[in-house]
Design an enzyme around this catalytic site. Structure first.
Site, short mmCIF file in Angstrom:
data_model
loop_
_atom_site.label_atom_id
_atom_site.label_comp_id
_atom_site.label_asym_id
_atom_site.label_seq_id
_atom_site.Cartn_x
_atom_site.Cartn_y
_atom_site.Cartn_z
N ASP A 121 0.75 3.84 -3.08
CA ASP A 121 0.35 5.22 -2.86
C ASP A 121 1.31 6.19 -3.57
OD1 ASP A 121 -1.14 7.39 -1.31
OD2 ASP A 121 0.88 7.66 -0.53
N ASP B 280 -7.23 1.28 0.53
CA ASP B 280 -5.91 0.72 0.86
C ASP B 280 -5.58 -0.48 -0.03
OD1 ASP B 280 -5.67 2.60 2.85
OD2 ASP B 280 -6.11 1.22 4.49
N GLU C 127 0.84 -1.21 0.00
CA GLU C 127 0.00 0.00 0.00
C GLU C 127 0.87 1.26 0.00
OE1 GLU C 127 -2.55 2.59 3.14
OE2 GLU C 127 -2.31 0.46 3.56
N GLU D 154 -4.60 0.58 -3.52
CA GLU D 154 -3.21 1.04 -3.60
C GLU D 154 -2.24 -0.12 -3.48
OE1 GLU D 154 -3.69 5.61 -1.92
OE2 GLU D 154 -3.06 4.03 -0.54
#
Length: 229
Positions: free
Chosen positions: A48, A117, A44, A120
């Site tokens: 991101d 989440d 994640e 990502e």
């Protein structure tokens, strides 16, 4: 849904299926399956950063006449939790999450934050498996196509901040928001709000939260003032 079906839906097949599985392991699951040693949190983190970079590059290339501030606001609207969770729901990513029983019982599979989440984390997994161009293709297919709608609806604008800035340019009065009505059960209420400056009602709006209703009211006020283009 299965991982095989997901790969078919997204048009991408993992060379390393373990990376795909890892993207869906929530940290709560580690307490119940001692064989699993890692959650999706590191993926994640990576996803991101990749999401921010590729979205920035896409907007920079696609909208050469937009200033930095506008590009920043559009990017924020594209990659916010709600936007990512909607895509995750459309792809049924929640079906594949590995969750603890407690997280499952509390609605983890439809939780916007958890779904954003895992979206990502999936980006991070695709990057490690096949590189950044594959992530870019994935985002082009599922995220970037929503950009024009965001621009046309002006949903990237923080209407409350803009209204306050305009009002305070001309007076020391700050706009005030007040709820005029609410309806519906606690889990699905609709709120009606009006925005007032001094003794003048500037606009009104409704939404599924007070914050959404306030943004809608501020937008109406700006439209009436001729401050939205």
């Amino acid at each position: 849904m299965t991982f095989e079906e997901l790969q078919k839906n997204i048009g991408f097949t993992f060379k390393n299926p373990e990376l795909l599985k890892l993207a869906f392991i929530h940290r709560s699951y580690l307490n119940e399956d001692k064989k699993e040693k890692s959650s999706n949190e590191r993926l994640e983190f990576l996803g991101d950063a990749i999401l921010s970079f590729l979205t920035s590059r896409f907007l920079y290339d696609t909208y050469p006449d937009y200033p930095e501030g506008v590009l920043t606001n559009i990017r924020s609207a594209l990659v916010k939790t709600k936007s990512l969770s909607v895509i995750a729901k459309n792809l049924n990513l929640g079906d594949l999450l590995f969750l603890s029983r407690g997280e499952e019982d509390s609605g983890g599979r439809i939780n916007d934050s958890l779904l954003a989440d895992v979206f990502e984390a999936l980006l991070g997994a695709i990057f490690l498996d096949s590189g950044i161009d594959k992530v870019d293709t994935f985002l082009g297919k599922f995220l970037f196509l929503h950009t024009q709608k965001i621009i046309e609806s002006k949903s990237y604008i923080d209407f409350k901040s803009l209204l306050q800035e305009i009002i305070q340019e001309n007076s020391r009065v700050s706009p005030v928001y007040r709820v005029t009505k609410s309806e519906g059960p606690d889990h699905a209420k609709t709120f009606w709000v009006e925005v007032v400056a001094g003794d003048k009602i500037l606009g009104g709006g409704s939404g599924k939260s007070k914050q959404d209703a306030e943004q809608t009211a501020a937008k109406e006020a700006l439209e009436k003032m001729g401050k939205l283009w």
